[in-house]
Design a protein around this motif. Sequence first.
Motif, short mmCIF file in Angstrom:
data_model
loop_
_atom_site.label_atom_id
_atom_site.label_comp_id
_atom_site.label_asym_id
_atom_site.label_seq_id
_atom_site.Cartn_x
_atom_site.Cartn_y
_atom_site.Cartn_z
N THR A 82 0.83 -1.21 0.00
CA THR A 82 0.00 0.00 0.00
C THR A 82 0.86 1.26 0.00
OG1 THR A 82 -0.16 -0.14 2.42
CG2 THR A 82 -1.95 -1.10 1.13
N GLN A 83 2.16 1.10 0.25
CA GLN A 83 3.16 2.16 0.09
C GLN A 83 4.31 1.55 -0.68
OE1 GLN A 83 4.21 4.31 3.71
NE2 GLN A 83 6.29 4.61 3.02
N ASP A 84 5.00 2.35 -1.48
CA ASP A 84 5.99 1.78 -2.40
C ASP A 84 7.39 1.69 -1.81
OD1 ASP A 84 4.04 1.59 -4.48
OD2 ASP A 84 4.25 3.76 -4.76
N MET A 85 7.85 2.78 -1.16
CA MET A 85 9.21 2.82 -0.64
C MET A 85 9.25 3.52 0.71
SD MET A 85 11.57 3.70 -4.02
CE MET A 85 13.11 3.63 -3.08
N VAL A 86 10.28 3.21 1.49
CA VAL A 86 10.49 3.86 2.77
C VAL A 86 11.99 3.87 3.07
CG1 VAL A 86 10.29 1.74 4.17
CG2 VAL A 86 9.72 3.96 5.19
N THR A 87 12.44 4.89 3.79
CA THR A 87 13.78 4.89 4.36
C THR A 87 13.61 4.79 5.86
OG1 THR A 87 14.40 6.47 2.63
CG2 THR A 87 16.03 6.03 4.36
N GLU A 88 14.20 3.76 6.46
CA GLU A 88 14.03 3.56 7.89
C GLU A 88 15.27 2.94 8.52
OE1 GLU A 88 12.80 3.90 10.72
OE2 GLU A 88 11.19 5.25 10.12
N GLY A 89 15.40 3.13 9.83
CA GLY A 89 16.50 2.56 10.58
C GLY A 89 16.53 1.04 10.44
N ALA A 90 17.72 0.49 10.27
CA ALA A 90 17.86 -0.94 9.99
C ALA A 90 17.23 -1.81 11.07
CB ALA A 90 19.33 -1.29 9.82
N ALA A 91 17.39 -1.43 12.33
CA ALA A 91 16.91 -2.27 13.42
C ALA A 91 15.40 -2.43 13.39
CB ALA A 91 17.35 -1.70 14.76
N ASN A 92 14.70 -1.50 12.76
CA ASN A 92 13.24 -1.58 12.71
C ASN A 92 12.75 -2.71 11.80
OD1 ASN A 92 12.73 0.56 14.48
ND2 ASN A 92 12.94 2.06 12.85
N ARG A 135 9.28 -11.00 3.86
CA ARG A 135 8.35 -9.88 3.99
C ARG A 135 8.05 -9.16 2.68
NH1 ARG A 135 5.06 -10.14 7.95
NH2 ARG A 135 4.59 -7.95 7.50
N GLY A 136 8.60 -9.63 1.58
CA GLY A 136 8.28 -9.01 0.30
C GLY A 136 8.81 -7.60 0.15
N MET A 137 9.98 -7.33 0.74
CA MET A 137 10.63 -6.03 0.63
C MET A 137 12.07 -6.23 0.20
SD MET A 137 9.17 -3.90 3.95
CE MET A 137 9.41 -5.19 5.18
N ARG A 138 12.58 -5.28 -0.60
CA ARG A 138 13.94 -5.37 -1.13
C ARG A 138 14.74 -4.14 -0.68
NH1 ARG A 138 16.77 -7.55 -5.69
NH2 ARG A 138 14.93 -8.86 -6.05
N ILE A 139 15.97 -4.38 -0.23
CA ILE A 139 16.88 -3.29 0.14
C ILE A 139 17.57 -2.78 -1.13
CG2 ILE A 139 18.89 -2.62 1.51
CD1 ILE A 139 18.23 -5.01 3.38
N LEU A 140 17.36 -1.50 -1.43
CA LEU A 140 18.03 -0.90 -2.59
C LEU A 140 19.35 -0.22 -2.20
CD1 LEU A 140 15.12 0.69 -4.65
CD2 LEU A 140 16.21 -1.54 -4.93
N GLY A 141 19.55 0.01 -0.91
CA GLY A 141 20.79 0.64 -0.49
C GLY A 141 20.79 0.94 0.99
N VAL A 238 17.12 1.92 2.47
CA VAL A 238 16.17 2.32 1.44
C VAL A 238 15.53 1.04 0.93
CG1 VAL A 238 15.89 3.36 -0.84
CG2 VAL A 238 17.53 4.34 0.80
N VAL A 239 14.22 0.92 1.14
CA VAL A 239 13.52 -0.34 0.89
C VAL A 239 12.34 -0.11 -0.05
CG1 VAL A 239 12.12 -2.14 1.99
CG2 VAL A 239 14.25 -1.38 3.06
N ILE A 240 12.12 -1.06 -0.96
CA ILE A 240 11.02 -0.98 -1.92
C ILE A 240 10.19 -2.26 -1.84
CG2 ILE A 240 12.35 -2.00 -3.83
CD1 ILE A 240 10.91 -0.03 -5.72
N ASN A 241 8.90 -2.13 -2.12
CA ASN A 241 8.03 -3.30 -2.18
C ASN A 241 8.51 -4.22 -3.31
OD1 ASN A 241 5.40 -4.38 -3.81
ND2 ASN A 241 5.13 -4.58 -1.60
N GLU A 242 8.70 -5.49 -3.01
CA GLU A 242 9.27 -6.43 -3.98
C GLU A 242 8.35 -6.65 -5.18
OE1 GLU A 242 11.88 -9.34 -5.72
OE2 GLU A 242 12.11 -7.57 -4.45
N ALA A 243 7.05 -6.69 -4.97
CA ALA A 243 6.13 -6.90 -6.08
C ALA A 243 6.23 -5.75 -7.08
CB ALA A 243 4.70 -7.06 -5.57
N LEU A 244 6.33 -4.53 -6.57
CA LEU A 244 6.50 -3.37 -7.45
C LEU A 244 7.83 -3.48 -8.20
CD1 LEU A 244 5.93 -0.54 -8.56
CD2 LEU A 244 6.90 0.39 -6.45
N TRP A 245 8.90 -3.85 -7.49
CA TRP A 245 10.21 -3.98 -8.13
C TRP A 245 10.15 -4.96 -9.30
CZ3 TRP A 245 14.75 -1.65 -8.35
CH2 TRP A 245 15.86 -2.34 -8.81
N GLN A 246 9.46 -6.07 -9.10
CA GLN A 246 9.40 -7.09 -10.16
C GLN A 246 8.55 -6.64 -11.33
OE1 GLN A 246 11.31 -9.60 -10.36
NE2 GLN A 246 12.16 -9.47 -8.29
#
Length: 325
Positions: A82-92, A135-141, A238-246
């Motif tokens: 329901t959201q495409d990308m987020v930047t968040e602290g790694a521990a979260n 979790r269907g999320m990909r780390i872009l950086g 920097v994380v993106i939804n994997e389904a969107l990435w594909q």
Amino acid sequence: MRRWICFVMLICLAGMVQTSGAAEITIKWGDVLAADHPSVMMIEKVAQIAAEKSNGRIEIQSYPGGQLGGSRDMIEAVSMGTQDMVTEGAANFGQWVPSIGIVEAPYIWRGIEHLLQVMDGPIGQDMNQQLIEKRGMRILGTTYYGVRNVTTTDKEIHTVADMKDFKIRVPENEIFLAMARAWGAKPTPMNFNELYLALRQKVVDGQENPSPTIDSAKFYEVQKYLILTGHIITPRLVVINEALWQKLSEDDQKILQEAVKEGISYNNAEILQREKDLLAKFEQEGMTIITPEIEEFRKAVLDSVPAMFEEKWGKGLWEQIQNVK
């Protein structure tokens, strides 16, 4: 008839010109930080680069300041799509992929170079694969967020003993809670966008964050002391939804990945420069800067926290990270 055909052709041509370069892919990218923080300015830079390289087909929309929710809310939203990308602290992200939590552990990194080398290498790649599968999320950086220090409203902190029963706001994850308790403090998790008011109203006695965040959130207005504990070198993902990435073509994946890489370079350089400049600004704003007995803070944490999370992080992972040169 000829006039009619010409008229129709002109209408079609006008439609083609109007739609040329129009966005075909719209990406919503959220962050809890303020619009003038380098992490959010990075989003704007990535958006500009991606738009230029894609001829306007890729549009990235920035949502700073927790507009789309708190840290956990946005991570869940990206996982669900329901959201495409987020930047968040790694521990979260550690609640879903436990090994990721180690990268935000206190006193684990020798410096930013060590951090980025690990995250760009096999260890970071393995964490990314786990996040995709679970979790269907990909780390872009991985971005550099800065060195975290403690601030207090009205109490000087020089030793670990001074932290006893100190009510400190920490992010909503168990590593930060364990660290604060190892110091003898009383950790109080809360959303970042609630923190300024909580400090001003003395709901908590202090908080901990890197200098650029202290600056952009204007915590210096409601905090008197900056304690240079240097307890965590924070990576943000920097994380993106994997389904969107594909769904993206290989060319668009490449455009977005390269834009993120350029944006991260900008963010990291900006954070490092601000860290150099901000101590003087904080003093001018009336803060007192204290260098505490850092080894006491380090020892209190390392005596208990790594062993507490070893099973969750993976046996031997701490040592593997330390062995990366």
